[in-house]
Design a protein around this motif. Structure first.
Motif, PDB file in Angstrom:
ATOM      1  N   GLY A 257      42.132  33.648  27.951  1.00  0.00           N
ATOM      2  CA  GLY A 257      43.236  34.159  28.699  1.00  0.00           C
ATOM      3  C   GLY A 257      43.787  33.065  29.560  1.00  0.00           C
ATOM      4  O   GLY A 257      44.767  32.932  30.022  1.00  0.00           O
ATOM      5  N   ILE A 299      44.363  39.481  28.850  1.00  0.00           N
ATOM      6  CA  ILE A 299      45.472  38.358  28.712  1.00  0.00           C
ATOM      7  C   ILE A 299      45.700  38.045  27.433  1.00  0.00           C
ATOM      8  O   ILE A 299      46.716  37.792  26.710  1.00  0.00           O
ATOM      9  CB  ILE A 299      45.097  37.464  29.773  1.00  0.00           C
ATOM     10  CG1 ILE A 299      45.088  38.040  31.256  1.00  0.00           C
ATOM     11  CG2 ILE A 299      46.110  36.192  29.667  1.00  0.00           C
ATOM     12  CD1 ILE A 299      44.615  36.654  32.192  1.00  0.00           C
ATOM     13  N   GLU A 538      49.102  33.478  35.911  1.00  0.00           N
ATOM     14  CA  GLU A 538      47.791  33.804  36.334  1.00  0.00           C
ATOM     15  C   GLU A 538      47.169  32.367  36.924  1.00  0.00           C
ATOM     16  O   GLU A 538      47.613  31.370  36.603  1.00  0.00           O
ATOM     17  CB  GLU A 538      47.011  33.963  35.028  1.00  0.00           C
ATOM     18  CG  GLU A 538      47.184  35.429  34.204  1.00  0.00           C
ATOM     19  CD  GLU A 538      46.594  36.502  34.917  1.00  0.00           C
ATOM     20  OE1 GLU A 538      45.603  36.158  35.606  1.00  0.00           O
ATOM     21  OE2 GLU A 538      47.243  37.671  34.795  1.00  0.00           O
TER      22      GLU A 538
END
Length: 624
Positions: A257, A299, A538
């Motif tokens: 991710g 993700i 993120e």
């Protein structure tokens, strides 16, 4: 990718026993070369030129030079064109033949020009000289042992042990391992077996061994313009990925991710806008807080949809860890303690039917300042009064994680600061070792060579030290051993030599963000137009696994068994097993978080027994 084995004498039986040990590295083909004073064996994983013309060992037409080679030379086409201009001809399309002819033409002067991942041995019949070489970053491993007037080498330690090498444990290596969770080059856990350091070449002639560094990371001329730096990073990242897509076998991407593997995928999609791309990720079985451990997998799923890849997701359970723990340690050759190893092993095993070459995102954090400790180190450099401030805070009783970070930042620049951030605490290590075994200075000696060169930018120097130590001897060693366990090649485009050298021309101030978890600023800005918004939003996170919780549950009985004095006779006198048991108790009860040390000791114990080291002796430098 391949497995290479050999030695400076004749013994057909030993050669084949060593060769059999590394067969998993090259299941597609094999070859042998035996002559007066030299023996070579090769396990082949066919990637470029799948025909028999690429078979190794390979010898020049005049019979003078013979090579066994593990890796890929990404600029082999450019070198081949230059060699053809000098009158050399080729019978294959393999990069092995280019490397062989390049060394025959230019000798060791060609080594800094190679762009690739490689470990090779080359025999000069006329000079009766054996040369061993490892790539600049140390992506591919190469071990050797000097036994009297004989030299033995291999891609893996387990093959060298077939020569009945005395299995002495190096106590300095053990001490370093317990503090760093791996052993930096040139040592291994065996006193007589060494790693060839990255960027090194060694010549063995007439019973004498000489080693030199042909490349070392240096602080280049600074790039002062931020836009120039970002443009240069983007250009070199795209070029590196494009270079590393050369393969006659199926490719894919190990996708997490995070920014790094996503950037590699973005560059791959840019180079192949219409083709199928396969991506692979690993998640974890549902447990308490499973969302935290499966954030990367979630993700990666979104990223796959964004780029239109064919996505594969595998789920790892505690049962998988238990059933594969001993296999993983056997493949690793020496203890490296990282609880994500089962994840790497399983994703490589499960993805092998779909691809032979995987691209990964290794190295981005170390090049561009992705870890919070770089941010803290940079802040410490700006706060020259931090040492007195930290002592004042400690005297006032400031507690918790904040005080610990201040104390680390107060350490002197260079080696002291690196140890403060990356080494396990001495107060945790000393009680676990038996009397006479503990040698705290060993870890300092192991890391000192990485700090011998002066740097203007102290924070970049910490990143460079990680590139020289942690990257080749922990991160890349895991990647190599656990993918090659299944005959799968992993390439690491962010550690392309051109990109690495460029990254250290960029001041650390261009890499560090405004907050500790916002590193890699110049890299993110370089690639952001190609990255999906959900990844950019993120925050930085480590690759997490439920290992700590598993130790408090299904892995607990296994840990108890392994961390007992009866588990391995050879290690009974090395540790205070009562202290280890108490440390495990405190972890299981959640009184303390001891995952790193518990995992390190479990790994060491399983390694010691799996190596059948009942006659193992502890050796150390008694002058310490």
């Amino acid at each position: 990718m391949c497995g290479i084995n050999g030695f400076s004498f004749s013994d057909s039986d030993l050669l084949r026993r060593m060769h059999s040990c590394t067969r998993h590295r090259g299941p597609d083909d094999e070859g042998f070369y035996e002559a007066d004073g030299i023996s070579f064996a090769h396990n082949r994983l066919s990637i470029i030129d799948l025909s028999s013309a690429g078979r190794q060992p390979m010898t020049t037409p005049d019979g003078r030079w013979t090579i066994v080679f593990n890796g890929e030379i990404y600029n082999h086409r450019e070198l081949r064109s230059e060699l053809e201009g000098l009158g050399r001809s080729f019978r294959s399309a393999s990069d092995t033949e280019v490397l062989l002819n390049a060394f025959a033409e230019w000798g060791q002067t060609v080594l800094p020009r190679l762009n690739g991942i490689f470990a090779f041995a080359i025999w000069d019949r006329d000079e009766r000289a054996l040369t061993l070489v490892r790539d600049q970053i140390g992506v591919k491993p190469l071990y050797y042992c000097i036994d009297g007037d004989r030299l033995i080498f291999s891609s893996e330690i387990k093959a060298i042990l077939k020569a009945d090498i005395v299995r002495d444990l190096d106590a300095d290596a053990l001490n370093t391992y317990l503090r760093l969770l791996y052993v930096p080059s040139p040592k291994t856990m065996y006193r007589g077996i060494m790693k060839l350091p990255p960027g090194s070449a060694a010549v063995f002639r007439g019973g004498k061994f000489g080693l030199r560094r042909y490349w070392r990371l240096k602080e280049g001329d600074r790039i002062s313009s931020y836009n120039e730096a970002a443009n240069g990073v983007r250009e070199r990242t795209l070029e590196a990925v494009k270079r590393q897509l050369v393969s006659d076998r199926p490719l894919g991407v190990f996708l997490s991710g995070g920014i790094d593997s996503t950037a590699v995928l973005a560059a791959m999609r840019s180079a192949q806008p219409g083709g199928e791309i396969k991506t692979f990720t690993v998640g974890y079985e549902k447990t308490d807080q499973s969302e935290k451990y499966n954030a990367d997998a979630r993700i990666a799923r979104e990223t796959s949809k964004f780029f239109g890849t064919t996505h594969h997701e595998f789920v790892l359970s505690a049962d998988d860890v238990l059933s594969n723990f001993e296999k993983i340690i056997w493949h690793m050759d020496e203890p490296i303690a990282n609880h994500v190893q089962p994840s790497t092993y399983v994703i490589a095993r499960e993805s092998k039917p779909e691809m032979t070459v995987a691209l990964g995102g290794d190295g981005g954090d170390e090049l561009f300042g992705g870890y919070p400790r770089y941010w803290y180190a940079a802040w410490a450099e700006r706060m020259r009064l931090l040492g007195p401030v930290a002592r004042l805070m400690k005297g006032q009783g400031a507690g918790g994680r904040g005080q610990g970070i201040l104390e680390k930042m107060a350490a002197r620049p260079g080696l002291e600061r690196q140890l403060a951030f990356v080494a396990q605490k001495e107060t945790s290590i000393a009680p676990l070792l038996a009397s006479g075994i503990n040698h705290p200075l060993s870890v300092r000696e192991a890391l000192t060579p990485a700090f011998n060169q002066p740097w203007r930018d102290e924070t970049n120097r910490l990143m460079a030290a990680d590139i020289e130590t942690w990257i080749p001897d922990e991160s890349l060693m895991r990647s190599d051993k656990l993918t090659m366990a299944h005959g799968l090649e992993e390439r690491v485009p962010l550690l392309d030599i051109d990109l690495v050298e460029y990254a250290f021309r960029i001041p650390s101030s261009r890499k560090i963000g405004k907050k500790a978890n916002q590193g890699k600023r110049v890299f993110i800005d370089a690639m952001k137009t190609m990255l999906p918004p959900h990844v950019l939003s993120e925050e930085k996170r480590a690759w997490m696994s439920p290992a700590s919780k598993w130790l408090r549950g299904p892995l607990g009985p296994f840990a108890r068994e392994v961390l007992s004095p009866s588990y391995c006779e050879a290690t009974r006198d090395l540790f205070d097993f009562d202290a280890i048991s108490q440390m495990l108790d405190r972890h299981i009860s959640s009184e303390e978080y001891n995952l790193s040390l518990v995992w390190a000791l479990m790994t060491f114990q399983v390694w010691a027994r799996s190596q059948n080291v009942l006659s193992l002796r502890v050796t150390t430098d008694n002058s310490k």
